[in-house]
Design an enzyme around this catalytic site. Sequence first.
Site, PDB file in Angstrom:
ATOM      1  CE  LYS A 110      -4.442   1.026   0.092  1.00 55.12           C
ATOM      2  NZ  LYS A 110      -5.567   0.280  -0.482  1.00 55.12           N
ATOM      3  CG  ASP A 150      -7.184   3.507  -1.228  1.00 53.21           C
ATOM      4  OD1 ASP A 150      -7.704   2.390  -1.185  1.00 53.21           O
ATOM      5  OD2 ASP A 150      -7.193   4.292  -0.259  1.00 53.21           O
TER       6      ASP A 150
END
Length: 448
Positions: A110, A150
């Site tokens: 991430k 995201d």
Amino acid sequence: MAEPEFEQARKELVSTLEASTLFQKNPEYKKALMVASIPERVIQFRVTWEDDKGEVQVNKGYRVQFNSALGPYKGGLRFHPSVNLSILKFLGFEQIFKNALTGLNMGGGKGGADFDPKGKSDNEIRKFCVAFMRELSKHIGADTDVPAGDIGVSPREIGWMFGTYRAERNRWEGVLTGKGGSWGGSLIRPEATGYGLVYYVEHMIRYASGDKESFQGKRVAISGSGNVAQYAALKVIELGGTVVSLSDSKGALIDTEGKGFTPEIINEIAALKVDRKALTALEGHSFKYVEGARPWKEVGQVDVALPSATQNEVSGEEAQALIDAGCKFIAEGSNMGCTQEAIDTFELHRKEKKADAIWYAPGKAANAGGVAVSGLEMAQNSQRLKWTSEEVDEKLKGIMKNCFENCISTAKEYLTPAEGEFPSLVGGANVAGFSKVAAAMKDQGDWW
């Protein structure tokens, strides 16, 4: 340094692993957990960019490369002022096991930056994306690490970053997913997380009702109004359900007339989001707007709840309110949408009320459809081919079905439910995801 979000995610995993028979059957997996809890690599970097006034601005950029035992690191990039290492470690940690549950060859990672796109011009956002990717490009690649979008990173930003990577590295490769249709993107990718969430819940409903019920006639409360919430809502409507709420960070829109949201209104909301406007800007509707509220206590009687906004958006108190409102299914479209108190409330109800209980599905299983189609996008890029939307949707349905059945069978094996009790999907998902990663790590010598 305190890392509350990461510690919460780790504790949530550990508590269900310890409640299962996994460590009794495989005591050596405790060692695997110790190793897997530390990222393989964390990259932090400075991003300097020029604003429209010609002044220099600086932000912190990150990429957490958490685990690559099953494949290249894979996970989104988040641009939001709240971004810090704890949040990215929590998201990257969750991503490892979510990616394992898709059955595809993807590791977990991430990244992102504490950059706030709100209040910035398109030109400033573009300049930031270029500056961010100039550094990140040194650490990623189609066989190394494949980021995606995201919060705060839409297909537009992916495009700017893809162009920067291509220029910096002189390579056209599937280094990012969520790309545009004409330059390597996959059909169904924008819809995938929301659609997959609804496909997963459809299996829950069919399992719980002995195949007698579906979304037809169900009242569904959804939070959020971004990509996941929009497409989940559209799929619920398509399957005959009624969507009774959507929300944003400022408040909730509640249907009071029983007609629910229509696809037209959802498309209008999608257009507002592109312009980074709040739901208060929606005109010509009869919904009740509740400022500063999340939908859970406002919606009245509901059958299904789909938190699809952000982490920790269902508290223990709200969990109880949903149970009192007759809610039978709750599944996370967002990552870690429910607090630990909420999960404990749902799991206790599942044990006490048996077939009349609420049934909870965690994000790492229920929202895995998004990253699953990202994996399919990578496969198409590697083949230099583009599949039809029917092909992708069929594969997505198959992946969500397998994911659900894997959670059920693993829960039955490692957290044997009492007579008449639904299997624990959160336990099943955690044990299935973790044991797959732990076994691959052992085979490759990451622990012994």
